[in-house]
Design an enzyme around this catalytic site. Structure first.
Site, PDB file in Angstrom:
ATOM      1  N   CYS A  91     -21.094   4.074  19.784  1.00  0.00           N
ATOM      2  CA  CYS A  91     -21.665   3.480  18.965  1.00  0.00           C
ATOM      3  C   CYS A  91     -23.435   3.642  18.949  1.00  0.00           C
ATOM      4  O   CYS A  91     -24.118   3.896  17.825  1.00  0.00           O
ATOM      5  CB  CYS A  91     -21.111   2.375  18.789  1.00  0.00           C
ATOM      6  SG  CYS A  91     -19.712   1.581  17.864  1.00  0.00           S
ATOM      7  N   HIS A 359     -20.815   1.600   9.528  1.00  0.00           N
ATOM      8  CA  HIS A 359     -21.348   1.923  10.542  1.00  0.00           C
ATOM      9  C   HIS A 359     -20.984   3.823  10.733  1.00  0.00           C
ATOM     10  O   HIS A 359     -19.404   3.458  11.111  1.00  0.00           O
ATOM     11  CB  HIS A 359     -20.474   1.262  11.192  1.00  0.00           C
ATOM     12  CG  HIS A 359     -21.152   1.292  12.732  1.00  0.00           C
ATOM     13  ND1 HIS A 359     -21.962   1.912  13.438  1.00  0.00           N
ATOM     14  CD2 HIS A 359     -19.801   0.846  13.606  1.00  0.00           C
ATOM     15  CE1 HIS A 359     -21.390   2.096  14.883  1.00  0.00           C
ATOM     16  NE2 HIS A 359     -20.737   1.916  15.406  1.00  0.00           N
ATOM     17  N   CYS A 389     -23.733  -2.790  20.228  1.00  0.00           N
ATOM     18  CA  CYS A 389     -22.482  -3.191  21.229  1.00  0.00           C
ATOM     19  C   CYS A 389     -22.097  -1.086  21.722  1.00  0.00           C
ATOM     20  O   CYS A 389     -22.113  -0.857  20.955  1.00  0.00           O
ATOM     21  CB  CYS A 389     -21.645  -3.685  21.156  1.00  0.00           C
ATOM     22  SG  CYS A 389     -20.563  -2.914  19.316  1.00  0.00           S
TER      23      CYS A 389
END
Length: 403
Positions: A91, A359, A389
């Protein structure tokens, strides 16, 4: 040591990550090339203008594989002498691309870079790469692997966050995102995605659900409860790691977790000399960056220790920061960040986040850098911190300072 400056930032609008999403017919390659072209056009990048293109994406298979960064250069207006580097920090891939580019410039390895990332989640499904952390028993058992949704629920259980708190954060994210779009706050950065005939396919984030309220979220079932309790028993695995937990409180669902979307973003980063040679004015200095490894089971707590690390490394305090972008992977991630540092919620994700707008894994880190920069300028503030994160237990962070 040279300073690294941000000269420009662009991103695509985010399309729903489904077959009926507006960007489903746009490949990761085309979307990436359009962002590179936008930077080139806006900043007069001709010839061998930058040292490299560093491009993040989290699922590097099929059409997102094979060093997509280099292929995107060849598909764009950029000079073929510019190489490309594809990277994967899950991510945080887009943010890590920015950090790597900045560190290259600071170390004297070139004057200019383009950094960013892409993820077309409607076309290349999350998890389709068969990551060893999840499927290889030799490491999954050793690390007490559980899916990310379970990890988010572990955070909620460990730190005492309720379903109502998570839902309230999600409702506020939706409200802020709509307010930001209504006020035209993203216009400096968002580049419409166009088809081969130049017609606009999408010019606004389409995942948003501004009508969301506490009642509609309250009607949703917890997404990871059955996975934890019934299927492979991931709750049992988690409680083997954390025996002080009597049960996992499952509070996350589709409405308070990040949206699956398609999107891309690119940042132009260079030295002072790079800008002067092209008549470009820097918008911000990349003051510091950091990364860290964390507990791979609870997995998503990285924004807290990496923020502590970047503050220690840079000699700063959290109170020095004017605005924060904390990726809304799950509501509990942001709640934990605000709890840990006692941060005013008003300065965390003031324009909403991934719960509202989605996202796109490899792009989000670069997206939030652009969002943070725009908002620092709008509010006439100085310092901003972006953090995410990261799957398998990592965290990444970047501090930018307006010039």
């Amino acid at each position: 040591m040279s300073e690294a400056y941000i000269y420009d930032a662009v991103r695509s609008p985010r399309g729903k990550g489904r077959k009926d999403g507006s960007l489903h017919e746009v490949t990761s390659l085309r979307l990436s090339a359009q962002m590179l072209d936008a930077l080139a056009d806006r900043n007069g990048l001709e010839g061998h203008a930058v040292e490299d293109v560093i491009w993040g994406n989290a699922t590097q298979v099929k059409e997102q594989g094979g060093c997509l960064a280099r292929t995107a250069v060849l598909a764009s207006k950029l000079d073929e002498r510019i190489p490309g580097l594809s990277i994967n920090r899950f991510c945080a891939s887009g943010l890590e691309a920015v950090n790597l580019a900045a560190n290259q410039i600071k170390g004297g390895a070139g004057e200019g870079y383009i950094a960013g990332g892409v993820e077309c989640m409607s076309r290349v499904a999350m998890g389709s790469d068969g990551a060893a952390i999840a499927v290889d028993p030799s490491v999954a058992m050793k690390s007490y692997f559980v899916p990310q949704g379970i990890s988010a629920d572990i955070i909620a259980t460990e730190y005492g966050f309720t379903r109502d708190q998570a839902d309230a954060l999600a409702v506020e994210s939706q409200r802020r995102a709509k307010a930001a779009w209504d006020a035209d706050r993203f216009s400096k950065t968002v580049v419409p995605v166009r088809d081969q005939n130049g017609l606009t396919i999408l010019d606004q984030d389409e995942y948003m659900r501004p009508e969301t309220d506490m009642q509609s979220l309250g009607a949703l079932n917890a997404s990871f409860k059955e996975m934890g309790e019934v299927m492979p028993g991931f709750d049992t695995i988690a409680m083997m790691k954390y025996p002080h937990l009597e049960a996992i409180n499952h509070i996350h669902h589709a409405g308070n977790s990040s949206g699956i979307v398609d999107g891309s973003a690119a940042i132009l980063i260079g030295s002072k000399e790079f800008g002067e040679a092209r008549g470009l004015k820097p918008r911000a200095r990349i003051r510091a960056n950091a990364k860290i490894g964390t507990d791979p089971t609870i997995m998503l707590t990285g924004p807290v220790p990496v923020t502590e690390k970047i503050m220690a490394d840079s000699g700063m305090k959290v109170s020095d920061i004017d605005l924060f972008e904390v990726n809304e992977a799950f509501a509990a991630v942001v709640l934990r960040f605000m709890q840990a540092f006692d941060v005013d919620p008003a300065i965390v994700n003031p324009n909403g986040g991934a719960i509202a707008m989605g996202h796109p894994l490899g792009a989000t880190g670069a997206i939030i850098i652009g969002t943070l920069l725009d908002e620092l300028e709008r509010q006439d503030k100085e310092l901003g911190l972006a953090t995410l994160c990261v799957a398998s237990g990592m965290g990444a962070a970047t501090i930018i300072e307006r010039v």
